[in-house]
Design a protein around this motif. Sequence first.
Motif, PDB file in Angstrom:
ATOM      1  N   LEU A  44       0.802  -1.214   0.000  1.00 27.26           N
ATOM      2  CA  LEU A  44       0.000   0.000   0.000  1.00 27.26           C
ATOM      3  C   LEU A  44       0.839   1.270   0.000  1.00 27.26           C
ATOM      4  O   LEU A  44       0.362   2.333  -0.347  1.00 27.26           O
ATOM      5  N   SER A  45       2.082   1.177   0.416  1.00 24.76           N
ATOM      6  CA  SER A  45       2.952   2.341   0.408  1.00 24.76           C
ATOM      7  C   SER A  45       4.389   1.881   0.247  1.00 24.76           C
ATOM      8  O   SER A  45       4.773   0.826   0.733  1.00 24.76           O
ATOM      9  N   GLU A  46       5.191   2.675  -0.426  1.00 21.61           N
ATOM     10  CA  GLU A  46       6.576   2.290  -0.657  1.00 21.61           C
ATOM     11  C   GLU A  46       7.376   2.461   0.623  1.00 21.61           C
ATOM     12  O   GLU A  46       7.450   3.541   1.189  1.00 21.61           O
ATOM     13  N   ALA A  47       7.942   1.377   1.111  1.00 24.62           N
ATOM     14  CA  ALA A  47       8.728   1.435   2.341  1.00 24.62           C
ATOM     15  C   ALA A  47      10.093   2.034   2.049  1.00 24.62           C
ATOM     16  O   ALA A  47      10.631   1.879   0.963  1.00 24.62           O
ATOM     17  N   GLN A  48      10.649   2.717   3.043  1.00 28.41           N
ATOM     18  CA  GLN A  48      11.998   3.236   2.893  1.00 28.41           C
ATOM     19  C   GLN A  48      12.974   2.091   3.049  1.00 28.41           C
ATOM     20  O   GLN A  48      12.873   1.293   3.969  1.00 28.41           O
ATOM     21  N   ALA A  49      13.932   2.027   2.146  1.00 31.98           N
ATOM     22  CA  ALA A  49      14.951   0.985   2.238  1.00 31.98           C
ATOM     23  C   ALA A  49      15.995   1.414   3.258  1.00 31.98           C
ATOM     24  O   ALA A  49      16.344   2.580   3.350  1.00 31.98           O
ATOM     25  N   ILE A  50      16.473   0.444   4.008  1.00 33.48           N
ATOM     26  CA  ILE A  50      17.525   0.690   4.985  1.00 33.48           C
ATOM     27  C   ILE A  50      18.737  -0.088   4.506  1.00 33.48           C
ATOM     28  O   ILE A  50      18.674  -1.304   4.356  1.00 33.48           O
ATOM     29  N   ASN A  51      19.811   0.584   4.260  1.00 29.77           N
ATOM     30  CA  ASN A  51      21.022  -0.112   3.854  1.00 29.77           C
ATOM     31  C   ASN A  51      21.713  -0.598   5.117  1.00 29.77           C
ATOM     32  O   ASN A  51      22.327   0.173   5.843  1.00 29.77           O
ATOM     33  N   LEU A  52      21.600  -1.876   5.366  1.00 28.99           N
ATOM     34  CA  LEU A  52      22.155  -2.452   6.588  1.00 28.99           C
ATOM     35  C   LEU A  52      23.679  -2.340   6.626  1.00 28.99           C
ATOM     36  O   LEU A  52      24.269  -2.323   7.698  1.00 28.99           O
ATOM     37  N   ASP A  53      24.309  -2.268   5.461  1.00 27.23           N
ATOM     38  CA  ASP A  53      25.766  -2.135   5.414  1.00 27.23           C
ATOM     39  C   ASP A  53      26.245  -0.800   5.963  1.00 27.23           C
ATOM     40  O   ASP A  53      27.413  -0.670   6.335  1.00 27.23           O
TER      41      ASP A  53
END
Length: 164
Positions: A44-53
Amino acid sequence: MSTLWTPDGEIQVGKQPQAANSKSEPGTKPSDANTAEAVLSDPLSEAQAINLDDLTPEERERAEEAISELAKTREKLLEIPAATVVANHAMGLYELAALHLANQPPNFPESSLAIDALGTLLQGMAGRLGEPEPILQEGLEQIRMSFVKLKRTADANTDSDSQS
């Protein structure tokens, strides 16, 4: 910069994920293996990506734990009938109204909003909430009566105070 809440505290999350390594072209996303987007994506909504690196080892561990817990919670929620979850939310509206009425002095506008929301929800879901529906309807009637009694008492006290 926004944050991701975890039980151990908040983790800073950038709006645009950074490349996982220097060989990535600018503007490209890191692979899903290095981002939380794969777990947190929401149709339903674009989640923010979290760069785990980009996180410290401690932040990464906390983020991975939070992502895992979120995934488990979502899976458990899918096992519960929607009517049960909706009824639970309806009960939350009842409790919210009761809290505002129990306040000294009662907060009538806030209580009224919660009561009206509960009434609208039950009216719109009539016949679809299963076993808890009659209990919720009875609760709605009781909280409405309590509201009226407390409001009359408050108005009577205000009238007698103004006449003194």
